[in-house]
Design an enzyme around this catalytic site. Structure first.
Site, PDB file in Angstrom:
ATOM      1  N   LYS A   1     -22.406   1.088 -31.382  1.00 52.63           N
ATOM      2  CA  LYS A   1     -23.518   1.575 -32.254  1.00 52.63           C
ATOM      3  C   LYS A   1     -24.633   3.126 -32.489  1.00 52.63           C
ATOM      4  O   LYS A   1     -25.477   2.949 -32.031  1.00 52.63           O
ATOM      5  CB  LYS A   1     -24.278   0.683 -33.350  1.00 52.63           C
ATOM      6  CG  LYS A   1     -23.749  -0.419 -33.916  1.00 52.63           C
ATOM      7  CD  LYS A   1     -24.588  -1.126 -34.804  1.00 52.63           C
ATOM      8  CE  LYS A   1     -23.990  -1.957 -36.601  1.00 52.63           C
ATOM      9  NZ  LYS A   1     -23.701  -3.213 -35.736  1.00 52.63           N
TER      10      LYS A   1
ATOM     11  N   HIS B   1     -13.004   3.981 -37.525  1.00 52.41           N
ATOM     12  CA  HIS B   1     -14.160   3.786 -38.328  1.00 52.41           C
ATOM     13  C   HIS B   1     -13.475   3.297 -39.980  1.00 52.41           C
ATOM     14  O   HIS B   1     -13.021   3.426 -40.627  1.00 52.41           O
ATOM     15  CB  HIS B   1     -14.097   5.428 -38.494  1.00 52.41           C
ATOM     16  CG  HIS B   1     -15.048   5.406 -39.664  1.00 52.41           C
ATOM     17  ND1 HIS B   1     -16.705   5.231 -39.877  1.00 52.41           N
ATOM     18  CD2 HIS B   1     -14.809   6.194 -41.122  1.00 52.41           C
ATOM     19  CE1 HIS B   1     -17.419   5.567 -40.637  1.00 52.41           C
ATOM     20  NE2 HIS B   1     -16.286   6.150 -41.743  1.00 52.41           N
TER      21      HIS B   1
ATOM     22  N   TRP C   1     -22.566   4.810 -41.757  1.00 57.33           N
ATOM     23  CA  TRP C   1     -23.003   4.012 -41.778  1.00 57.33           C
ATOM     24  C   TRP C   1     -22.176   3.354 -43.292  1.00 57.33           C
ATOM     25  O   TRP C   1     -21.996   4.103 -44.188  1.00 57.33           O
ATOM     26  CB  TRP C   1     -24.341   4.019 -41.803  1.00 57.33           C
ATOM     27  CG  TRP C   1     -25.266   2.578 -41.220  1.00 57.33           C
ATOM     28  CD1 TRP C   1     -25.316   1.743 -42.007  1.00 57.33           C
ATOM     29  CD2 TRP C   1     -24.976   2.008 -39.862  1.00 57.33           C
ATOM     30  NE1 TRP C   1     -25.872   0.619 -40.849  1.00 57.33           N
ATOM     31  CE2 TRP C   1     -25.905   1.693 -39.927  1.00 57.33           C
ATOM     32  CE3 TRP C   1     -24.522   3.348 -38.719  1.00 57.33           C
ATOM     33  CZ2 TRP C   1     -26.138   1.082 -38.579  1.00 57.33           C
ATOM     34  CZ3 TRP C   1     -25.043   2.984 -37.642  1.00 57.33           C
ATOM     35  CH2 TRP C   1     -25.402   1.682 -37.257  1.00 57.33           C
TER      36      TRP C   1
ATOM     37  N   GLN D   1     -17.910   1.359 -46.801  1.00 58.39           N
ATOM     38  CA  GLN D   1     -17.581   0.581 -48.237  1.00 58.39           C
ATOM     39  C   GLN D   1     -18.787   0.835 -49.378  1.00 58.39           C
ATOM     40  O   GLN D   1     -18.507   0.635 -50.969  1.00 58.39           O
ATOM     41  CB  GLN D   1     -17.655  -0.903 -48.166  1.00 58.39           C
ATOM     42  CG  GLN D   1     -18.039  -1.963 -47.979  1.00 58.39           C
ATOM     43  CD  GLN D   1     -18.628  -1.753 -46.468  1.00 58.39           C
ATOM     44  OE1 GLN D   1     -18.305  -0.793 -45.762  1.00 58.39           O
ATOM     45  NE2 GLN D   1     -19.855  -2.788 -45.592  1.00 58.39           N
TER      46      GLN D   1
HETATM   47  O1  0FX Z   1     -19.883  -2.572 -37.070  1.00 58.34           O
HETATM   48  P1  0FX Z   1     -20.069  -2.680 -38.497  1.00 58.34           P
HETATM   49  O2  0FX Z   1     -18.952  -2.973 -39.677  1.00 58.34           O
HETATM   50  O3  0FX Z   1     -20.076  -0.992 -38.492  1.00 58.34           O
HETATM   51  C1  0FX Z   1     -21.042   0.206 -38.866  1.00 58.34           C
HETATM   52  C2  0FX Z   1     -20.729   1.041 -39.289  1.00 58.34           C
HETATM   53  O4  0FX Z   1     -20.658   0.992 -41.070  1.00 58.34           O
HETATM   54  C3  0FX Z   1     -19.837   1.717 -38.654  1.00 58.34           C
HETATM   55  O5  0FX Z   1     -19.453   3.186 -39.691  1.00 58.34           O
HETATM   56  C4  0FX Z   1     -20.036   2.285 -37.568  1.00 58.34           C
HETATM   57  N1  0FX Z   1     -19.020   2.939 -37.134  1.00 58.34           N
HETATM   58  C5  0FX Z   1     -20.406   0.700 -36.967  1.00 58.34           C
HETATM   59  C6  0FX Z   1     -20.639   1.704 -35.672  1.00 58.34           C
HETATM   60  O6  0FX Z   1     -21.759  -0.158 -36.921  1.00 58.34           O
HETATM   61  O7  0FX Z   1     -21.951  -3.010 -38.556  1.00 58.34           O
HETATM   62  P2  0FX Z   1     -22.289  -4.492 -39.090  1.00 58.34           P
HETATM   63  O8  0FX Z   1     -21.589  -5.318 -38.407  1.00 58.34           O
HETATM   64  O9  0FX Z   1     -23.736  -4.474 -38.610  1.00 58.34           O
HETATM   65  O10 0FX Z   1     -21.851  -4.601 -40.025  1.00 58.34           O
HETATM   66  C7  0FX Z   1     -20.470  -5.249 -41.424  1.00 58.34           C
HETATM   67  C8  0FX Z   1     -21.193  -4.901 -42.603  1.00 58.34           C
HETATM   68  O11 0FX Z   1     -22.466  -5.821 -43.161  1.00 58.34           O
HETATM   69  C9  0FX Z   1     -21.884  -3.624 -43.539  1.00 58.34           C
HETATM   70  O12 0FX Z   1     -21.058  -2.545 -43.317  1.00 58.34           O
HETATM   71  C10 0FX Z   1     -22.682  -3.785 -44.500  1.00 58.34           C
HETATM   72  C11 0FX Z   1     -22.980  -5.247 -44.465  1.00 58.34           C
HETATM   73  N2  0FX Z   1     -24.167  -4.980 -44.060  1.00 58.34           N
HETATM   74  C12 0FX Z   1     -24.923  -5.587 -42.972  1.00 58.34           C
HETATM   75  C13 0FX Z   1     -26.598  -5.113 -41.932  1.00 58.34           C
HETATM   76  C14 0FX Z   1     -27.017  -5.404 -40.560  1.00 58.34           C
HETATM   77  C15 0FX Z   1     -25.604  -5.827 -44.805  1.00 58.34           C
HETATM   78  O13 0FX Z   1     -25.248  -5.273 -45.876  1.00 58.34           O
HETATM   79  N3  0FX Z   1     -27.186  -5.849 -44.554  1.00 58.34           N
HETATM   80  C16 0FX Z   1     -27.780  -5.538 -43.561  1.00 58.34           C
HETATM   81  O14 0FX Z   1     -28.598  -6.379 -43.006  1.00 58.34           O
END
Ligand code: 0FX
Length: 248
Positions: free
Chosen positions: A81, A98, A108, A111
């Site tokens: 991040k 990605h 960000w 999907q």
């Molecule tokens: O690790 P990651 O799946 O990926 C994110 C970015 O989407 C990505 O483009 C970037 N390269 C990477 C560094 O960070 O993110 P995550 O584990 O924080 O979130 C996963 C999914 O969870 C996200 O696509 C949507 C969902 N989510 C996450 C949070 C924190 C929500 O719906 N609400 C939230 O508050």
């Protein structure tokens, strides 16, 4: 041909890193793999589930960047991040995994924006340049997108695709034998603030019912409390999720 020997994986995503560690198991005698997380990630959480120890790298520190450049000849961003600074990407080969289908949906939570804007979605491995999720594409794969998918349904499919892509491409990447293609166009980049703007439902907004259903399913992701409206009587945020069930 470059054979990479000292490899750093910078990550903030535990599950993906566990899968990566399994992929490289048994190859450690030929190469050195180190793992690092960002300062805001929980080191204990990562160390509990990974075989390897984990470093903490703050990519805003110039001394950290110099030390990475000195120690490694290949760096992977596994959903890291932090932004990779120019000095890093100019001096070491940096590769990003990605969770989106480039060049659509850079940035960000791809999907989410793929549901809202009806764009293709999938996973991409690409070289990192100075712009976000923009560099030459090593490989990419689309995943199915159905009218009843929530953000979580799609996300799970995307992560599976990322692991599949890694499995297929990692040997070529480590041998420096891969080819790249230029992204066909520059695509749109969505940031965390664009996601945040989607969360509050304006109860007086005129919107088609399909537009509203899509907005809700783009923001339905397991237990996350994403979309909400403000109850005028109590002033409380009321969180909203949607459940979609296709007929069998
Ligand atoms: O690790 P990651 O799946 O990926 C994110 C970015 O989407 C990505 O483009 C970037 N390269 C990477 C560094 O960070 O993110 P995550 O584990 O924080 O979130 C996963 C999914 O969870 C996200 O696509 C949507 C969902 N989510 C996450 C949070 C924190 C929500 O719906 N609400 C939230 O508050």
């Amino acid at each position: 041909m470059t054979m990479y020997k000292n490899i750093l994986i910078i990550t903030d995503n535990l599950n993906l890193t566990i899968s990566f560690e399994k992929l490289i198991a048994g190859t450690e005698s030929e190469r050195n793999f180190d793992f690092a997380i960002s300062p805001f990630s929980d080191k204990n959480l990562f160390e509990n589930d990974l075989v390897q120890e984990v470093k903490v790298y703050d990519l805003k520190k110039t001394s950290t960047i110099s030390s990475i450049i000195e120690q490694y000849d290949l760096v992977f961003s596994m959903h890291c991040k932090q932004i990779f600074p120019s000095k890093l990407v100019q001096n070491v080969k940096c590769i990003n995994i990605h969770p989106g289908y480039n060049p659509f949906n850079r940035g960000w939570y791809p999907q989410v924006f793929s549901i809202i804007h009806d764009l293709p979605i999938g996973a991409t491995i690409h070289e990192i340049d100075e712009k976000l999720d923009n560099g030459p594409i090593i490989d990419r794969i689309q995943v199915d997108k159905n009218a009843w998918d929530t953000s979580l349904d799609l996300y799970e499919r995307v992560v599976e695709a990322e692991i599949k892509l890694l499995k297929k491409n990692l040997p070529k990447i480590l041998e420096g034998k891969y080819l790249t293609i230029k992204p066909e166009f520059s695509g749109k980049t969505y940031l965390k603030k664009d996601f945040k703007k989607l969360l509050e439902i304006d109860t007086s907004e005129k919107i088609t019912s399909i537009g509203f259903i899509n907005r809700l399913r783009a923001l339905t992701h397991g237990d996350y409390k994403n979309s909400y409206f403000i109850d005028p009587e109590t002033g409380k945020k009321i969180f909203v999720k949607i459940q979609l069930t296709p007929e069998i």
